[in-house]
Write an enzyme that holds these catalytic residues in place. Structure first.
Site, PDB file in Angstrom:
ATOM      1  N   HIS A 131     -28.122 -24.736  41.142  1.00  0.00           N
ATOM      2  CA  HIS A 131     -28.961 -23.571  40.790  1.00  0.00           C
ATOM      3  C   HIS A 131     -30.355 -23.963  40.314  1.00  0.00           C
ATOM      4  CE1 HIS A 131     -25.736 -20.776  41.400  1.00  0.00           C
ATOM      5  NE2 HIS A 131     -24.982 -21.282  40.435  1.00  0.00           N
ATOM      6  N   ASP A 168     -19.603 -23.674  46.856  1.00  0.00           N
ATOM      7  CA  ASP A 168     -19.411 -23.054  45.552  1.00  0.00           C
ATOM      8  C   ASP A 168     -19.401 -21.526  45.737  1.00  0.00           C
ATOM      9  OD1 ASP A 168     -19.925 -23.922  42.398  1.00  0.00           O
ATOM     10  OD2 ASP A 168     -20.653 -21.890  42.847  1.00  0.00           O
ATOM     11  N   HIS A 170     -20.885 -19.403  44.035  1.00  0.00           N
ATOM     12  CA  HIS A 170     -22.224 -18.867  43.803  1.00  0.00           C
ATOM     13  C   HIS A 170     -23.199 -19.464  44.828  1.00  0.00           C
ATOM     14  CE1 HIS A 170     -20.156 -18.828  39.851  1.00  0.00           C
ATOM     15  NE2 HIS A 170     -20.785 -17.684  39.679  1.00  0.00           N
ATOM     16  N   ASP A 261     -14.919 -22.745  42.178  1.00  0.00           N
ATOM     17  CA  ASP A 261     -14.805 -21.420  41.553  1.00  0.00           C
ATOM     18  C   ASP A 261     -14.528 -20.323  42.576  1.00  0.00           C
ATOM     19  OD1 ASP A 261     -17.308 -21.886  42.608  1.00  0.00           O
ATOM     20  OD2 ASP A 261     -18.423 -21.328  40.808  1.00  0.00           O
TER      21      ASP A 261
HETATM   22 ZN   LIG Z   1     -20.370 -21.542  40.987  1.00  0.00          ZN
END
Ligand SMILES: [Zn+2]
Length: 362
Positions: A131, A168, A170, A261
């Site tokens: 990120h 991931d 996200h 996740d």
């Molecule tokens: Zn994540």
């Protein structure tokens, strides 16, 4: 063949209290590997990380970001209190140091893959990175491990074509930001970013129209999955998009941002994957690495917040890296009909339409 596992206790010293991105995540992984006696197996080798240099961190990050991480870590040391870089990104006294080793662990593994000591590797590192963009740390991430590793391979190792796969839950918005205009060093990079649809999850980006600009145009591929999408949905992405594109692109090295996740029990997300799904996806990616990249795959750890599920998923990925199909499996999960219809009838055709101008395979 030898599979490397990068780990060092330095990664536990990025210790940020009750935060969900906790040092217990790595303890859980290493304990499980020990319980399974994987570390006693001569086909696996524990790799000690080195410290990345500041020049290497500067391949993707601005000086102001590096300075901020250093100063905030020093403040944490001086005050004895955990500090914050933003609402969800915390810093302890040893965060700066651990972050340099988090990057350096990936670089060390990349070296050992290139010099033939390892066939492939898994970097069990933290803090994570995907990120963080060039100027801002975000979403539990400090230095962007995978982006720096890609630039390292371009600039110091003469690699010319790299594929990044980010699975991931996200969107890897920091990584895609860094490479949105292409690599500054002149290397060719394509990024496949699958994640839960940004309308339903942080960071709220990663839609199919975000395909890159300038030299990066057509090289950022987003695959936003609806909540509860299960194992079958990621296989469709590989078969319909990744495989044809990588046969055309012919990567020399594959880097994977592995977040665990996506598991159906994960507390932060709403995906529907089993803990064998990442390994089964990896099996497919590995066929491409074997075809074009001499098997060179480096996986770096991103998120994953159900400690026991993540440990199983990582174990399964390590087995696949080492050509062993004996996975730990839970009951298979299939996506709902509405999810599959959306993927097959809407998302995949729309994504191919977006990519058609840039890729002969569509
Ligand atoms: Zn994540």
């Amino acid at each position: 063949m030898t599979t490397g596992i990068v780990y060092d206790d330095i990664y536990l010293l990025h210790r940020i209290g009750n935060h969900v991105e906790s040092h217990h995540r790595l303890i859980g992984i290493m304990d499980f590997l020990k319980e399974k006696k994987l570390l006693d197996n001569p086909d696996f080798k524990l790799i000690t990380p080195r410290k990345a240099t500041l020049d290497q961190i500067r391949y993707v990050h601005e000086d102001s970001l590096i300075k901020e991480v250093k100063e905030v870590s020093e403040l944490a040391e001086k005050t004895g209190h955990i500090q914050s870089l933003d609402l969800d990104t915390s810093v302890s006294a040893k965060t700066y140091e651990a972050s340099l080793y988090s990057v350096g662990g990936n670089l060390q593994a990349a070296d050992e893959i290139l010099n033939g000591n390892l066939t492939n590797a898994f970097a069990a590192v933290r803090p994570p990175g995907h990120h963080s963009n060039s100027y801002k740390c975000a979403g539990f991430c400090i230095f962007n491990n995978i982006a720096i590793t890609a630039e390292y391979l371009f600039r110091e190792k003469g690699i010319k074509r790299i594929a990044i796969v980010d699975f991931d839950a996200h969107a890897g918005n920091g990584t895609s930001d860094i490479f949105y205009n292409g690599s500054k060093s002149g290397g060719e990079l394509v990024m496949f970013d699958s994640h839960q649809d940004g309308r339903t999850l942080y960071p709220g980006t990663g839609f199919i129209g975000e395909i890159g600009t300038k030299k990066g145009e057509g090289k950022i591929i987003n695959y936003p999955m609806p909540p509860r999408a299960a194992d079958d949905v990621i296989m469709i992405f590989f078969d319909e998009i990744i495989s044809p594109m990588l046969y055309e692109f012919r990567p020399e090295f594959i880097l994977i941002s592995a977040g665990f996740d996506t598991h159906w029990t994960d507390q932060l997300t709403g995906m529907g994957w089993t803990y064998q799904a990442p390994a089964n996806y990896l099996k497919k990616i590995k066929t491409i690495a074997e075809e074009f990249a001499q098997g060179r795959i480096l996986i770096t750890l991103e998120g994953g917040y159900e400690i026991d599920k993540q440990a199983r998923a990582v174990y399964n990925c390590l087995k696949v890296l080492n050509n062993d199909d004996d996975l730990i499996e839970e009951n298979p999960i299939e996506s709902g009909k509405d999810v599959l219809n959306y993927i097959n009838d809407k998302l995949i055709p729309a994504l191919k339409d977006k990519l058609k101008p840039y890729w002969n395979c569509f």
